[in-house]
Design a protein around this motif. Structure first.
Motif, short mmCIF file in Angstrom:
data_model
loop_
_atom_site.label_atom_id
_atom_site.label_comp_id
_atom_site.label_asym_id
_atom_site.label_seq_id
_atom_site.Cartn_x
_atom_site.Cartn_y
_atom_site.Cartn_z
N ALA A 42 2.24 33.19 -40.19
CA ALA A 42 2.03 33.81 -39.01
C ALA A 42 3.44 34.05 -38.43
O ALA A 42 3.58 35.03 -37.66
N ASP A 43 4.30 32.82 -38.31
CA ASP A 43 5.53 32.99 -37.36
C ASP A 43 6.45 33.83 -38.09
O ASP A 43 7.03 34.46 -37.30
N LEU A 44 6.61 33.93 -39.44
CA LEU A 44 7.61 34.84 -40.04
C LEU A 44 6.91 36.39 -39.90
O LEU A 44 7.67 37.15 -39.68
N PHE A 45 5.49 36.45 -39.92
CA PHE A 45 5.19 37.79 -39.64
C PHE A 45 5.39 38.31 -38.07
O PHE A 45 6.00 39.53 -37.83
N ILE A 46 5.31 37.43 -37.23
CA ILE A 46 5.44 37.94 -35.90
C ILE A 46 6.73 38.25 -35.51
O ILE A 46 7.07 39.08 -34.74
N ASN A 47 7.79 37.67 -36.44
CA ASN A 47 9.30 38.27 -35.93
C ASN A 47 9.29 39.52 -36.50
O ASN A 47 9.85 40.23 -35.66
N GLU A 48 8.87 39.87 -37.82
CA GLU A 48 9.15 41.25 -38.38
C GLU A 48 8.39 42.21 -37.45
O GLU A 48 8.75 43.38 -37.28
N ILE A 49 7.10 41.89 -37.14
CA ILE A 49 6.38 42.73 -36.33
C ILE A 49 7.11 43.24 -34.86
O ILE A 49 7.22 44.62 -34.68
N GLN A 50 7.57 42.33 -34.41
CA GLN A 50 8.51 42.67 -33.18
C GLN A 50 9.37 43.44 -33.22
O GLN A 50 9.83 44.46 -32.50
N VAL A 51 10.18 43.21 -34.42
CA VAL A 51 11.49 44.05 -34.63
C VAL A 51 11.23 45.56 -34.81
O VAL A 51 11.87 46.27 -34.61
N ASP A 52 10.21 45.42 -36.03
CA ASP A 52 9.82 46.94 -36.52
C ASP A 52 9.19 47.52 -35.31
O ASP A 52 9.49 48.97 -35.26
N SER B 711 1.06 41.73 -56.70
CA SER B 711 1.17 41.88 -55.38
C SER B 711 2.12 41.01 -54.50
O SER B 711 2.20 39.88 -55.17
N THR B 712 3.07 41.45 -53.80
CA THR B 712 4.29 40.59 -53.40
C THR B 712 4.42 40.36 -51.78
O THR B 712 3.59 41.20 -51.13
N LEU B 713 4.96 39.34 -51.49
CA LEU B 713 5.35 39.20 -49.98
C LEU B 713 6.92 39.34 -49.93
O LEU B 713 7.58 38.61 -50.41
N ASN B 714 7.36 40.07 -48.85
CA ASN B 714 8.78 39.96 -48.43
C ASN B 714 9.21 39.05 -47.62
O ASN B 714 8.32 38.64 -46.65
N LEU B 715 10.52 38.29 -48.06
CA LEU B 715 11.08 37.44 -46.85
C LEU B 715 12.50 37.79 -46.73
O LEU B 715 13.15 38.11 -47.58
N ASP B 716 12.78 37.85 -45.38
CA ASP B 716 14.01 38.37 -45.01
C ASP B 716 14.62 37.35 -44.08
O ASP B 716 14.17 36.91 -43.02
N THR B 717 15.64 36.76 -44.60
CA THR B 717 16.26 35.61 -43.70
C THR B 717 17.16 36.34 -42.70
O THR B 717 17.92 35.46 -41.99
N LYS B 718 17.72 37.52 -42.79
CA LYS B 718 18.45 38.16 -41.82
C LYS B 718 17.67 39.18 -41.42
O LYS B 718 18.19 40.61 -41.54
N THR B 728 14.20 34.78 -39.61
CA THR B 728 13.63 34.91 -40.66
C THR B 728 12.37 35.57 -40.71
O THR B 728 11.72 35.40 -39.50
N SER B 729 11.92 36.57 -41.37
CA SER B 729 10.57 37.17 -41.31
C SER B 729 10.00 37.40 -42.81
O SER B 729 10.67 37.52 -43.62
#
Lengths: 534, 1079
Positions: A42-52, B711-718, B728-729
């Motif tokens: 969830a923590d990693l998702f919320i980061n991307e969601i906010q930037v997007d 099915s995949t999940l992406n990880l972006d460290t930057k 990271t997201s």
């Protein structure tokens, strides 16, 4: 001997066959080049969601602001081609495949861990996104969306029903923020302050209710953004490479090869003319001039850099009649609405975005050729809902309910002045000049003979307070038709001003339940009785 | 270990073995008495045999009473019993030319007359001593049904090969290469996409064409069934000289052949630049991208005499400008005090005249190509070997482009006494390819650095060679344009590079055991491993591309790719009765493919021109891993009835590892029939020597690549950076994994007729095919509101049809004078029949709104883009400024004009002539590729910028044909720049599309065989000298004359897309001499 030989050969063959075991494995269908969905957090998702979310708001703000002359619309002379279906495909993917799906999965993960704060953030972001998509496109998929393989062709829901769902989602978000759950490591909007999010949610509700014409509902909400410290905005950074976190407006203005966009002549002129003879003090914050004079006005004619500066250059009569075309004085070097000419070598001459909100340079009349890294390096903000905007909306509601818009309009101007003044890294604005500007505005306001004339002034100030935004201006323009005296399109017959947008190409082409619109003249549901605008 | 040792001993000793037999010698000749070199002399009923030398001489140990069998391709086989004499001279009579034995799938040799499908053969003489080191380019024009597209004239750049058109758009349509029986990796690993520079060689470049003995092209599905899914796009079956030794088909006595060539490599596509006008717009001077400026004449309305910048008013000297570097001075570009470091001052001038920038930059390169082959066999013919070394040094005409290749091959074969035959090949190659980056470029600048993109439209009054390219302190690119918006081409040459260095080892071993005279079993092991080291860099200070590119980057990664292949095959050959005979083959195969990419990309260079990762601020991983296994079982049975009716049935089943268990296998059968009526019918007075009709039905399958069901999940460290810390997201994957995905099924019907007429003076072969791709795998774009943007699914159908005609004419067959002509003709078309319910069109190559699209009812090779706006009756709509309006709707259903072209040519025809007189031989290959469209960034820019002779007539106004918005005929006058620049460059895509028909003199050669008597006192057995030229003339006659455009360019890289060119390549011409010596 022969037998021995055969045995040897057999052994040799078996050896080779055995060593080939790695070539007979048939279960190799999982992809080693990415995580599997079960490894999400969830923590990693919320980061991307906010930037997007910031990128999506910035993108649609650009569309709204160019149509409403806050920024310059270039590239096309006809309104129907100003934005093509393809130009919205990226936004559509961002809204659904990225943010939408990420929020859906994140909410499930957050619910398992009791992360109500995360869920609230997801709901506010999603509700704002849904409302904005309805504002731009009309009916959109909602109830059948995000079902994956279960439904590859989500049907459209009416804009009204999506609005209702978004409003309910905001109520749910407010409830979630009231639960006291932990905030994520990065809360890029309110830094872990639930009350800020609650005010943002209420402010979003208010702007939606304003679109709906529900003034009573609008006025009943009181816990909203009433101070600039609670502004709903995104903070950009200064890192150019990997990741690039600079303000997108900065990226397009500050480069090694000069500016890539033009500023709007109408907008710059509005600020130069100012009020009652006083120039708008925000102009040095919003714009930076790379040269001190403009060819053809106070500078020598320069056919190479500004073709229309040449005397006798053909200007369409309707532009001459409007009185503002081609060039402004003092190095305020922009372009007219709809100018689609080629690009001369003026990248280090034309006016570029200033310190507010793009995080560029403050215009101290140094007239430098600025590029990558100059000014604040991109440390700007993207406004989403500002206190000043709420004042301008309040003024509109006051008019619609028979009240006086004066107080709220003046408060809006002052709030905007303070907002611009408060941007870090620029000299502070003289308090006296803020007061003086407001006084001069008040003089013009008083002199305005009709409500319409007052609303023209109101809208112009709303526009100036909205640099960096544009979504609310596009809504407001369609809602009430002000400002009515915007610069016309270069093309004398540009077709209907877009009252809603083409459906994104990736929606219209791939969803069998959706047909592309035949034009951009369709009004969204809340705008069915809107004024005619161009 | 012991048996291995024994094997080795046997191998070494065999040459020493001798038998108590007598030696028979003799000469094998043709009916005219000319010796036949390379004819086979076999002791009947044994595997003992020799081949004749260059003079037709043979010498063989044989016992009295045994018979010798003499055979040679194209001649009747003759058997003679050995009597008491020791000399047997034989004259072989001309046989039927089609009764040749050719290699079909899995190395199974069959008589050509027995085949029910088309096979094209290309022999050594059509391949060796060519200027191109790329076997696919050498094959161009030599076989019907095969379409070869160069990525451009960069030496070592990729090449696309398509056989019988496209059958899918989700997977590769490139054919399978099989070298000496082993699948050979032929993919093109580009560095980046076509927008960021798709440099990268096609890996068949690792083969030296001079080491090739023969090439057979299996075109249809029935021909390739036994190869399984990999053979679905046709098979290019290559036999190397090492491999021919290993297969025992063409062993010779000890012989050394040296083949060496020198060629000049030049730019063929130099435009005809106009010499009348220079840099500017509207006849006024300016340091622009464009060339619509004043005349180079002083007088006249457009003369420079009216320009204050040039007439001396500003510079002080008429006919001279101030030097661009002191008129551009600003803090970002160059400060005044640095000018002396460039040899300039504030008084420096620039002469107003045309410069030859393109001529100065592209200097002729050279190609030196040497191949040395040793081959031979033991006296009894049981042990043979081949060693081949090749060296290619190809310096391109593009500065910074070179290709160096070393190849070394060994092949050997030993027939052991215990019914076992072992054979093997081992090949090593090292290919070193370097090129400046050539990213997609448009009318101004490019998406990343692009040498070509920044050169060809250089205004006439700008001289590349005369302008310093590097800032004297920072090393950054400087150039004439005032905002420094163009990267100096010489800066690109000196500060950027794409390089690929590839080590490769491939080959195979077969062990054959003869169970009986009729039955054998063969086990084969094949391997092909390459390690491709990719390096790309650009120093900081560039102009094109992103901020990241401008900051300098250094990228290094390795691709290690391997295929391991095990195969077991049982072959039988039985006479069923006096009329019927049968051969059968049953086998199984496992193929393991692995691809591993690893490396680092660094950005943000600190010290200029230091290219090590430590000198860069940011590092990112470059990683990809893929592996796929395929298992197959197959069988084939061929029935022969009285040598005039042949029936072949085959089937194969494959299992693949990247699909779900229930969908991972597919079975595909084939059947073919060949009937030779000329063997049983009397044609009376008709001039028919041979006639065969054939028909086949073949199937194959396309397996998807990659991991389509995951099915995949992406990880972006930057993902972002906050307060100096990278965030990271996670984000959900955009691909919806589809576990129901199954392979595509391809079906093909083929009919053919083969005939020899007029005393074998004319031979003709005509084929027609109709291929259907069912359950087409589509990367179906999804409405993102589903939560995904793409999924692989099986919907849709493509139908492909085509004709192939091969004609051989022997006009004159004399003792000294011979003239023959070979013609091949190809036409094919792939049409989209179905795309499923949800989609009208899918763009499968290019950009979303400009590229190749699959549209139901239209050819798969369709091109879509923005079109000219039109009124209801189709007339172009002109806007208020006098230019074309643009219709941005690129959906064919709602805007039929969005279809801007089709890149598939109507037909391709090649005519090869060989005329020989005595020892002199003259030949040429002429190509006509008629029809097919090309969207060209190159042409639009050259015209739009006013560079070529096409635009020299420019001082009068233009009126575009069309109507205004009120329906009246357009009467708005516009000037030259608006006409060309404002419409061609800025306007809709439709205007940038031209018909790409081209006529080409592909090859021309004159060779001389040194008479044998001259060589008698030399160690040489044969010597020949050849002068050759390639692509010396072409004319794309429907393109603007002055652009000298060559449409044979794959602008989108080696993929399924075509018809688009973004300055990604310009063609080369080559000419030179070759010497071949044998001793």
């Amino acid at each position: 001997m022969k037998t021995l030989n055969k045995i040897s050969i057999l052994a040799l063959t078996s050896l080779l066959v055995l060593s080939s075991c790695e070539t007979t494995e048939l279960d190799l269908s999982s992809n080693p080049n990415a995580l599997s969905p079960s490894q999400a957090g969830a923590d990693l998702f919320i980061n991307e969601i906010q930037v997007d979310f910031a990128y999506m708001v910035n993108g649609l703000s650009g569309v709204g602001s160019r149509l409403t002359r806050i920024n310059q619309l270039g590239g096309e002379r006809l309104y129907r081609d100003a934005y093509s279906p393809n130009s919205f495909s990226g936004t559509w993917s961002q809204a659904y495949q990225q943010m939408g799906e990420d929020i859906r999965v994140m909410k499930t993960l957050a619910a398992e861990s009791g992360l109500t704060y995360y869920i609230g953030m997801g709901e506010v972001i999603q509700a704002y996104t849904l409302l904005t998509l309805v504002d731009f496109f009309g009916d959109i998929p909602y109830s059948e969306a995000l079902l994956g393989a279960e439904n590859l062709n989500p049907a459209l829901d009416s804009g009204q029903s999506v609005y209702n769902a978004a409003l309910a989602m905001l109520d749910s978000a407010i409830n979630n923020f009231s639960q006291g759950g932990a905030s994520p490591q990065y809360d890029m909007y309110y830094g872990g302050d639930a009350s800020g999010w609650i005010k943002a949610a209420n402010s979003i509700k208010k702007k939606a209710l304003l679109n709906l014409g529900d003034y009573a509902g609008y006025n009943s909400i009181t816990n909203y953004i009433t101070d600039s410290s609670d502004d709903f905005q995104f903070q950009w950074g200064t890192n150019a490479i990997n990741p690039d976190n600079r303000h997108p407006m900065y990226r397009s203005s500050y480069s090694n090869t000069g500016a890539g966009v033009y500023q709007s002549n109408w907008y710059m002129n509005r600020m130069m003319v100012g009020r009652n003879g006083m120039r708008d003090p925000r102009i040095n914050y919003i714009f930076y001039r790379q040269v001190s004079a403009t060819p053809g006005t106070d500078g020598p004619v320069d056919e190479v850099s500004l073709e229309c500066s040449v005397p006798g250059f053909y200007i369409e009569p309707h532009r001459v009649a409007y009185g503002l075309y081609c060039n402004l004085t003092e190095g305020y070097w922009g372009r007219d609405h709809g100018n689609d000419e080629g690009i001369p070598p003026d990248g280090f001459k034309r006016t570029i975005a200033g310190v507010y909100p793009a995080g560029g340079a403050f215009d101290d009349s140094s007239y430098l050729s600025l590029g990558l890294g100059d000014g604040l390096g991109g440390l700007g903000i993207t406004p989403i809902l500002l206190n000043s905007w709420m004042h301008f909306m309040n003024a509109e509601v006051a008019v619609m309910t028979g009240g006086d818009p004066t107080t709220e309009t003046l408060a809006g101007i002052r709030s905007s002045m303070n907002k611009v003044d408060d941007i870090a890294g620029a000299p502070s604005m003289d308090a006296a000049s803020i007061d003086s500007y407001i006084a001069n505005f008040a003089a013009d306001w008083t002199a305005a003979s009709s409500l319409g004339a007052k609303l023209e002034l109101w809208a112009e100030e709303y526009w100036i307070a909205s640099q960096g935004g544009g979504i609310e201006n596009y809504n407001s323009y369609r809602r009430n038709g002000y400002p009515q005296n915007l610069q016309p399109m270069i093309e004398p017959d540009p077709g209907q001003f877009p009252l809603s947008m083409w459906y994104p190409q990736n929606l219209a082409a791939n969803n069998s339940n959706v047909n592309q619109k035949s034009d951009v003249s369709g009004r969204v549901f809340w705008n069915s009785n809107g004024p005619s605008v161009d | 270990m012991k048996s291995l040792f024994r094997l080795l001993v046997v191998f070494l000793l065999t040459t020493q073995l001798s038998f108590a037999q007598k030696t028979v010698t003799g000469v094998v000749s043709d009916p005219d008495g000319l010796p036949l070199p390379g004819a086979t002399v076999l002791v009947q009923g044994t595997t003992t045999g020799v081949t004749t030398d260059f003079d037709g001489n043979f010498s063989i140990n044989v016992s009295e009473g045994q018979s010798l069998e003499f055979s040679f391709v194209g001649y009747e086989t003759s058997a003679i019993a050995v009597g008491s004499g020791n000399v047997i001279n034989v004259s072989l009579s001309l046989g039927n030319q089609l009764e040749e034995v050719i290699v079909t799938s899995l190395g199974i040799t069959r008589e050509k007359r027995a085949l029910g499908y088309a096979v094209s053969e290309v022999d050594e003489s059509q391949i060796e001593s060519r200027a191109s080191g790329d076997v696919a380019r050498v094959l161009s024009g030599k076989a019907s049904g095969v379409q070869v597209t160069n990525q451009g004239g960069i030496s070592g750049s990729g090449t696309s090969v398509i056989i019988r058109g496209l059958s899918t758009f989700s997977s590769s349509n490139q054919p399978l290469f099989v070298v000496d029986g082993v699948p050979f990796q032929s993919e093109t690993n580009s560095q980046g996409s076509f927008t960021s520079g798709n440099n990268g060689s096609s890996r068949f470049l690792d083969l030296d064409p001079n080491n090739i003995e023969s090439v057979n092209v299996l075109k249809g599905l029935a021909a390739a069934t036994l190869y399984g899914s990999q053979g679905r796009n046709g098979v290019i079956l290559i036999t190397t000289k090492a491999g021919s030794t290993a297969s025992g088909t063409n062993a010779l006595k000890n012989e050394v052949t040296i083949n060496t060539s020198y060629f000049s490599n030049e730019l063929a596509m130099k435009p005809d630049y106009q010499m009348q006008y220079g840099n500017g717009f509207n006849q006024n001077f300016g340091w622009y991208f464009s060339n619509w400026g004043p005349s180079f004449d002083e007088g006249g309305p457009a003369g420079w005499g009216k320009q204050s910048q040039i007439n001396g008013a500003v510079s002080g000297q008429p006919g001279f400008l101030k030097h661009p570097y002191n008129s551009n001075l600003n803090a970002r570009f160059l400060s005044r005090d640095l000018l002396p470091l460039l040899g300039l001052s504030m008084d420096s001038l620039w002469e107003w005249k045309p410069y030859d920038s393109v001529g100065d930059l592209f200097q002729p390169g050279s190609i030196v190509n040497t191949n040395i082959a040793f081959r031979g066999q033991s006296d009894d013919g049981k042990v043979s070997y081949n060693v081949n070394y090749g060296n290619l040094d190809d310096q391109g005409f593009t500065p910074g482009n070179s290709l160096r290749r070393n190849t070394l091959s060994f092949g050997g074969r030993a027939v052991l006494s215990n019914k076992i035959t072992v054979a093997g090949t081992l090949n090593y190659s090292f290919v070193d390819f370097k090129s400046p980056p050539i990213a997609a470029a448009y009318s101004s600048g490019s998406s990343d650095s692009s040498l070509y993109g920044n050169v060809f439209y250089t205004p006439r009054s700008v001289g590349i060679a005369q302008l310093p390219y590097a800032h004297p302190i920072t090393g950054a690119s400087i150039y004439y344009r005032s905002s420094n918006g163009i990267q100096h081409p010489l800066w690109t040459v000196n500060n950027t590079q794409d390089a690929q260095a590839t080590h490769r080892v491939y080959g195979g071993t077969t062990v054959q055991y003869d169970i009986s005279d009729n039955l054998n079993v063969v086990y084969g092991y094949g391997y092909d491993v390459y390690s491709e080291d990719n390096t790309s860099y650009q120093n900081k200070g560039g102009v094109d591309g992103s901020v990241e590119t401008q900051s300098g980057f250094y990228e290094k990664f390795n691709n290690t790719s391997s295929i391991f292949n095990h195969k077991i095959l049982i072959n039988g050959d039985y006479e069923l009765d006096s009329d019927w005979s049968m051969t059968f083959n049953v086998g199984a195969e496992s193929i393991g493919e692995e691809y591993d990419r690893n490396g680092t990309r660094s950005t943000g260079q600190n010290v200029f021109n230091v290219l090590r990762h430590f000198n860069f601020n940011n590092q990112e991983e470059i990683e990809y891993y893929g592996s796929k296994n395929t298992l197959g079982v197959f069988g084939q049975a061929s029935l022969d009835y009285q040598n005039y009716l042949y029936i072949t049935l085959a089937t194969r089943t494959d299992w693949v590892s990247n699909l779900s268990e229930e969908n991972r296998s597919i079975t595909y059968p084939s059947a073919s029939i060949a009937f030779v009526p000329s063997s049983i019918l009397d044609f009376g007075n008709l001039p028919v020597d041979f006639l065969k009709v054939r028909a086949s039905y073949g199937t194959s399958a396309t397996f998807p690549g990659g991991y389509p069901i995951a099915s995949t999940l992406n990880l972006d460290t930057k993902s972002f950076r906050i307060d100096g810390v990278d965030v990271t997201s996670n984000t959900t994957g955009s691909r919806l994994g589809n576990t129901a995905l199954k392979p595509e099924l391809l079906e093909e019907l083929e009919f053919g007729i083969e005939a020899n007429l007029f005393d074998n003076r004319l031979s003709a072969e005509i084929s027609y095919f109709n291929r259907t791709t069912n359950d087409l795998i589509i990367d179906q774009p999804l409405d993102p509101s589903t939560g995904y943007t793409i999924t692989s699914t099986n919907i849709g159908q493509i139908d492909a049809t085509g004709w192939e005609v091969d004609l051989n004419l022997n006009w004159i067959r004399g003792d000294k004078f011979n003239w023959s002509t070979a013609i091949n003709y190809t036409t094919n078309q792939s049409v989209v029949v179905d795309l499923g319910q949800n989609t009208d069109q899918i763009t499968y190559a290019g950009f979303g709104s400009l590229g190749n699209a699959a549209i139901v009812g239209l050819p798969l090779t369709s091109m879509i883009g923005t079109s000219v706006g039109r009124d209801a009756s189709g007339r172009p709509l002109i806007d208020a400024s006098g230019s074309y309006t643009s219709n941005n709707d690129t959906n064919y259903k709602t805007n039929k004009y969005a279809l801007i072209g089709d890149y598939n040519p109507d037909f391709i025809a090649n005519v090869a002539n060989t005329i020989s007189y005595g020892n002199l031989s003259f030949g040429f290959l002429f190509n006509a590729t008629i029809g097919g469209d090309m969207y060209s960034s190159y042409m639009m820019t050259l015209l739009g910028r006013g560079i070529t002779t096409d635009t020299v007539d420019r001082e009068l106004p233009y009126i575009l044909p069309g109507v205004l918005s009120d329906g009246s005929v357009n009467n708005k006058m516009i000037d030259n720049a608006t006409t060309y620049f404002g419409n061609l460059i800025v306007g809709p895509d439709e205007l940038r599309t031209w018909d790409a028909s081209v006529l080409r003199l592909s090859e021309i050669s004159l060779s001389y065989d040194v008479p044998k008597k001259w060589l008698d006192r030399t160690p040489f057995g044969a010597a020949s000298l050849t002068a050759q030229g390639f692509n010396l003339w072409y004319d794309a006659y429907n393109t603007p004359e002055g652009t000298n455009y060559d449409p044979n360019i794959a602008g989108l890289g080696v993929g399924n897309g075509g018809g688009f060119e973004y300055f990604n390549g310009v063609s080369a011409k080559k000419y030179g001499v070759s010497l071949k010596l044998t001793f």
